[in-house]
Design an enzyme around this catalytic site. Structure first.
Site, PDB file in Angstrom:
ATOM      1  N   ILE A   7      71.606 -99.487  -1.515  1.00 56.02           N
ATOM      2  CA  ILE A   7      71.227 -98.134  -1.109  1.00 56.02           C
ATOM      3  C   ILE A   7      72.360 -97.174  -1.434  1.00 56.02           C
ATOM      4  O   ILE A   7      73.438 -97.243  -0.833  1.00 56.02           O
ATOM      5  CB  ILE A   7      70.903 -98.067   0.400  1.00 56.02           C
ATOM      6  CG1 ILE A   7      69.823 -99.092   0.767  1.00 56.02           C
ATOM      7  CG2 ILE A   7      70.464 -96.662   0.790  1.00 56.02           C
ATOM      8  CD1 ILE A   7      69.573 -99.201   2.271  1.00 56.02           C
ATOM      9  N   ASN A   9      73.313 -92.835  -2.466  1.00 52.72           N
ATOM     10  CA  ASN A   9      72.884 -91.509  -2.025  1.00 52.72           C
ATOM     11  C   ASN A   9      71.721 -90.959  -2.850  1.00 52.72           C
ATOM     12  O   ASN A   9      70.868 -90.256  -2.322  1.00 52.72           O
ATOM     13  CB  ASN A   9      74.055 -90.533  -2.074  1.00 52.72           C
ATOM     14  CG  ASN A   9      75.074 -90.818  -1.005  1.00 52.72           C
ATOM     15  OD1 ASN A   9      74.892 -90.500   0.156  1.00 52.72           O
ATOM     16  ND2 ASN A   9      76.177 -91.462  -1.384  1.00 52.72           N
ATOM     17  N   ILE A  12      67.888 -96.000  -4.723  1.00 51.42           N
ATOM     18  CA  ILE A  12      67.947 -97.345  -4.140  1.00 51.42           C
ATOM     19  C   ILE A  12      67.579 -98.330  -5.237  1.00 51.42           C
ATOM     20  O   ILE A  12      66.524 -98.207  -5.865  1.00 51.42           O
ATOM     21  CB  ILE A  12      66.982 -97.480  -2.954  1.00 51.42           C
ATOM     22  CG1 ILE A  12      67.358 -96.488  -1.845  1.00 51.42           C
ATOM     23  CG2 ILE A  12      66.985 -98.916  -2.412  1.00 51.42           C
ATOM     24  CD1 ILE A  12      66.306 -96.355  -0.755  1.00 51.42           C
ATOM     25  N   ASP A 110      79.472-101.335  -0.634  1.00 51.35           N
ATOM     26  CA  ASP A 110      79.347-101.410  -2.093  1.00 51.35           C
ATOM     27  C   ASP A 110      80.657-101.877  -2.732  1.00 51.35           C
ATOM     28  O   ASP A 110      80.651-102.653  -3.692  1.00 51.35           O
ATOM     29  CB  ASP A 110      78.902-100.068  -2.680  1.00 51.35           C
ATOM     30  CG  ASP A 110      79.801 -98.905  -2.288  1.00 51.35           C
ATOM     31  OD1 ASP A 110      80.489 -98.978  -1.248  1.00 51.35           O
ATOM     32  OD2 ASP A 110      79.809 -97.893  -3.016  1.00 51.35           O
ATOM     33  N   ASP A 130      82.545 -98.282 -10.475  1.00 53.65           N
ATOM     34  CA  ASP A 130      81.120 -98.202 -10.161  1.00 53.65           C
ATOM     35  C   ASP A 130      80.706 -96.736 -10.205  1.00 53.65           C
ATOM     36  O   ASP A 130      81.172 -95.917  -9.407  1.00 53.65           O
ATOM     37  CB  ASP A 130      80.862 -98.792  -8.772  1.00 53.65           C
ATOM     38  CG  ASP A 130      79.395 -99.025  -8.486  1.00 53.65           C
ATOM     39  OD1 ASP A 130      78.553 -98.775  -9.378  1.00 53.65           O
ATOM     40  OD2 ASP A 130      79.069 -99.461  -7.364  1.00 53.65           O
TER      41      ASP A 130
END
Length: 260
Positions: A7, A9, A12, A110, A130
């Protein structure tokens, strides 16, 4: 099958792993805090079916979230849809990762997921970049411990800020053809600023991290915008799609109480 959910911002990401650990399905849905668990359950079911995946075959799920308001909603959605065990990556979940940060309990899940996957590859020290709403840099030392991170604005945030804060700058996307470093019009100039500018920032950060972590630093690039930025980098990176999902699978295997 195992359903892994990342998930973020803006979006998803859903990934389905078979019993051999192969990532066989990857789908995306929009992040929307106003949707109910039932709406998300319908959305997950629909996109998985489009990819040929039957939600009824999912026997376990694991969630990584940087949007606290959605964590519980997605957990409930999966329980409604799959009626299976759901693990949230949070403090108390076994990861096998040594986290040398001021407060390990609040490190983003994450970052934990990509660090777990990078440590498992055993090419250390390592840096994982990332690229999503934010660009995160997760650093692992030679022992595989997570020793620090860097967080910078992502490209889409930059473009949105230019459009909303500068009256004469239009809204543009990053998928339009890009002609080169020096734009001949406003839109090309903005695209160059985001793509070349972000790539230059990443190249510079890699160099600075190498100074701290060692010359044999292995750099991984992942995230939804990684493919856009990769051609503009001068540093050597290993582009790995869906690194968070693979980290989620590894964490599930460390915590599993049933077969998937």
């Amino acid at each position: 099958m195992l359903l892994a959910i990342n998930i973020q911002n803006s979006a998803i990401t859903l990934g389905c792993f078979d019993r051999q650990g192969n990532l066989c399905v990857v789908s995306h849905i929009a992040s929307e805090t106003r949707q109910t668990a039932e709406q998300y359950a319908c959305g997950i079911d629909s996109v998985l079916r489009l990819r040929g995946c039957d939600a009824g075959k999912i026997s376990g799920a694991i969630i990584c979230s940087v949007v606290p308001a959605l964590s519980g909603v997605l957990r409930e959605a999966v329980e409604i849809l799959c009626r299976c065990e759901v693990v949230n990556v949070s403090s108390g979940v076994k990861t096998g990762l040594s986290i040398r940060m001021d407060n390990p309990r609040v490190v983003g899940s994450d970052l934990v997921c990509v660090a777990v996957e990078a440590a498992a590859k055993k090419q250390l020290p390592a840096l994982v970049i990332d690229m999503n709403t934010a660009v995160t840099f997760t650093a692992l030392d030679e022992s595989g411990a997570l020793v620090g991170s860097i967080i910078a604005p992502g490209m889409r945030i930059g473009l949105e800020s230019l459009h909303t804060k500068a009256a004469q700058l239009p809204s543009i996307g990053l998928t339009r053809p890009h002609t080169g470093l020096l734009g001949k019009n406003t839109m090309d100039a903005m695209a160059s600023g985001m793509l070349n500018g972000t790539a230059s920032m990443i190249d510079g950060m890699i160099g600075r991290c190498r100074d701290q972590l060692g010359d044999n630093l292995t750099v991984y690039l992942t995230g939804t915008d990684a493919e856009l930025a990769a051609p503009y980098l001068t540093e050597t990176v290993r582009h790995v799609d869906d690194m968070v999902l693979y980290g989620l699978h590894r964490i599930w295997m460390k915590n599993k109480r049933r077969e998937i």
